[in-house]
Design an enzyme around this catalytic site. Structure first.
Site, PDB file in Angstrom:
ATOM      1  N   LYS A  80      -4.197 -45.990  49.492  1.00 49.41           N
ATOM      2  CA  LYS A  80      -3.064 -44.985  49.714  1.00 49.41           C
ATOM      3  C   LYS A  80      -3.682 -44.020  50.616  1.00 49.41           C
ATOM      4  O   LYS A  80      -4.605 -43.609  50.647  1.00 49.41           O
ATOM      5  CB  LYS A  80      -2.717 -44.332  48.478  1.00 49.41           C
ATOM      6  N   SER A 155       5.673 -42.007  45.443  1.00 52.21           N
ATOM      7  CA  SER A 155       5.028 -41.680  46.896  1.00 52.21           C
ATOM      8  C   SER A 155       4.071 -42.973  47.054  1.00 52.21           C
ATOM      9  O   SER A 155       3.613 -42.885  48.347  1.00 52.21           O
ATOM     10  CB  SER A 155       4.196 -40.488  46.776  1.00 52.21           C
ATOM     11  N   SER A 179       4.813 -41.908  40.946  1.00 51.32           N
ATOM     12  CA  SER A 179       4.604 -42.296  42.193  1.00 51.32           C
ATOM     13  C   SER A 179       3.896 -43.553  42.269  1.00 51.32           C
ATOM     14  O   SER A 179       3.900 -44.368  43.292  1.00 51.32           O
ATOM     15  CB  SER A 179       3.640 -41.203  43.024  1.00 51.32           C
TER      16      SER A 179
END
Length: 480
Positions: A80, A155, A179
């Site tokens: 990420k 996210s 997330s």
């Protein structure tokens, strides 16, 4: 031979170890697929093709020379874009860091690479991870492969989309308010928010930043077994993280093979306080039957959270404002940026509105939010004294179009940015939570459910999630 992009990480690792597949061929196939398909979903921010190919060649030499190989040897992985891979840019989804290149690896990256995994790129995220959908001013929005015009969640939306579009077999996510679980639901993949501290997060200058609300790093994958292998690699104490948990000896891969016929499962379709669309309820109601098919006892419950959903969300925003205000202080003091002044126009409007233009949080408000958090924690702990697991929907809705946010769920008005999630209570409590694909709604969009375990019982979560996967496999649901 089966196409490489469809294979699980565990199978790839096994075939590479046995000499049946070449790490170079695997990485080449993954990079080719990313190149061909990434425009569909915008999952990847940066692709590290040259670095990955060099690592694959080294991995192939290790196989040929008969060296000791790690459990993920030669397996491609995505990281990420909130986290660092040495020599690779980390944008944090912000134009403030569009050209920022990391000096060193985050600890979990070191562990994955030590286990033989090969980083093939960085996945998209909202600015500084502040959002439940994935969109930013650097790369734009990420869509679910089931319908790229609709959100992938956030996210860790880039990770979820990359997995569901079969661009990579495994990916890393992080979770401060849902997330990992939100994109897992929107993209029909599996993820686990491990117990707080299970995977260390070494933050500086503030080593204590992840405490309120609890932030977790964890694995995301298309199979529970793949996530379990990742967790085996990523978990374990680190002296740089004051909250990291000691190794309790759990074999996470072994947990996926455990029967669950002695487990008592509590099922709540709404946690007693959240609106949930009927389409989501119907899918999760059906999916819960998989626990019974696997031998567990399931009982429908109405949890006693003892506060309103508005109270939970207000407490979350109280904590989040303090956390991200501190982030902006760090941008000024450490990086010499001016997010409150000259650099303000580089920020997304939602970041400005949520943090910079909101009222400052007082210490009294912060401590009142802690009382709400305690009430939520007590409600979860009390329920899990009677049951081994709690199962709920992850979201109250299915994925929605980019640029839109739900203002109403099942006829109930909700706060658009986060009012459609059922995830925040477990960032207050720190319990381990599996994000399990529940199935597809009538419109063909994925629905997810949360499997919440007792404190530090990550193995139980993996065992139950794997049992659901065996009873109701989701591997064939991904769109081509």
């Amino acid at each position: 031979m089966t196409e490489i992009h469809t294979l699980s990480a565990t199978r790839l690792a096994r075939e590479i170890r046995n000499g049946d597949r070449s790490p170079v061929a695997v990485v080449d196939a993954v990079l080719d697929r990313i190149d061909a398909r990434n425009d569909r979903t915008n999952a990847f921010v940066t692709v590290t093709a040259d670095r990955a190919r060099e690592d694959a060649q080294a991995a192939e030499r290790a196989v040929e020379e008969g060296r000791s190989l790690g459990p993920l040897h030669g397996v491609p992985v995505a990281v990420k874009d909130l986290d660092d891979v040495a020599g690779v840019r980390t944008t944090f989804g912000s134009r403030l860091f569009e050209n920022n290149v990391a000096d060193e690896d985050d600890e979990f990256v070191r562990r994955l690479e030590a286990a033989g995994a090969i980083v093939v790129g960085k996945t998209n995220t909202p600015e500084f991870g502040l959002g439940c959908t994935t969109d930013n001013l650097v790369l734009g929005p990420t869509g679910t492969p089931f319908d790229p015009s609709k959100v992938a969640g956030g996210s860790s939306g880039g990770a979820g989309a990359a997995l569901a579009d079969q661009l990579v077999p495994i990916a890393q996510g992080s979770d401060t308010g849902g997330s990992i679980r939100t994109p897992a639901s929107c993209c029909g993949v599996f993820g686990i928010k491990p117990s707080f501290g299970r995977v260390p997060r070494v933050n500086r200058p503030d080593a204590f930043a992840d405490h309120t609300p609890f932030s977790h790093t964890g694995p995301m994958a298309r199979t529970v077994a793949d996530a379990a292998v990742m967790l085996d690699v990523m978990a374990g104490p680190d002296p740089g993280d004051p909250f990291s948990l000691p190794d309790d000896g759990t074999d996470y891969v072994g947990a996926t093979e455990r029967p669950i016929d002695d487990m008592q499962v509590a099922y709540s379709p709404d946690l007693g306080i959240y609106p949930v669309d009927q389409a989501v309820r119907d899918v999760v109601d059906g999916a819960v039957g998989a626990f019974e098919d696997a031998g567990a006892t399931v009982e429908r419950v109405d949890p006693d959270i003892d506060c309103e959903r508005e109270d939970v969300l207000h407490a979350f925003y109280t904590f989040a404002k303090v956390r991200w205000e501190s982030l902006f202080d760090n941008l000024e003091e450490v990086h010499g940026l001016d997010p409150r002044g000259a650099d303000r126009d580089l920020l997304r409007p939602v970041t400005v509105e949520t943090i910079l233009e909101s009222d400052p949080v007082t210490t009294r408000e912060y401590k009142r939010a802690d009382v709400t958090r305690t009430t939520v924690y007590d409600g979860v702990v009390d329920l899990l004294r009677e049951y081994d697991l709690l199962v709920t929907p992850t979201l109250g809705v299915t994925p929605f179009p980019h640029g839109e946010h739900p203002t109403e769920v099942d006829g109930v008005e909700v706060e658009p940015l986060r009012g459609w999630l059922l995830t925040q209570p477990f960032n207050f409590s720190g319990h381990p939570v599996g994000a399990v694909p529940a199935g597809l709604a009538d419109d063909g969009l994925p629905v997810g459910m949360q499997v919440v375990g007792r404190r530090h019982a990550d193995g139980d979560v993996l065992a139950a999630s794997a049992a659901v996967e065996r009873e109701r496999p989701w591997a064939d649901a991904y769109p081509e």
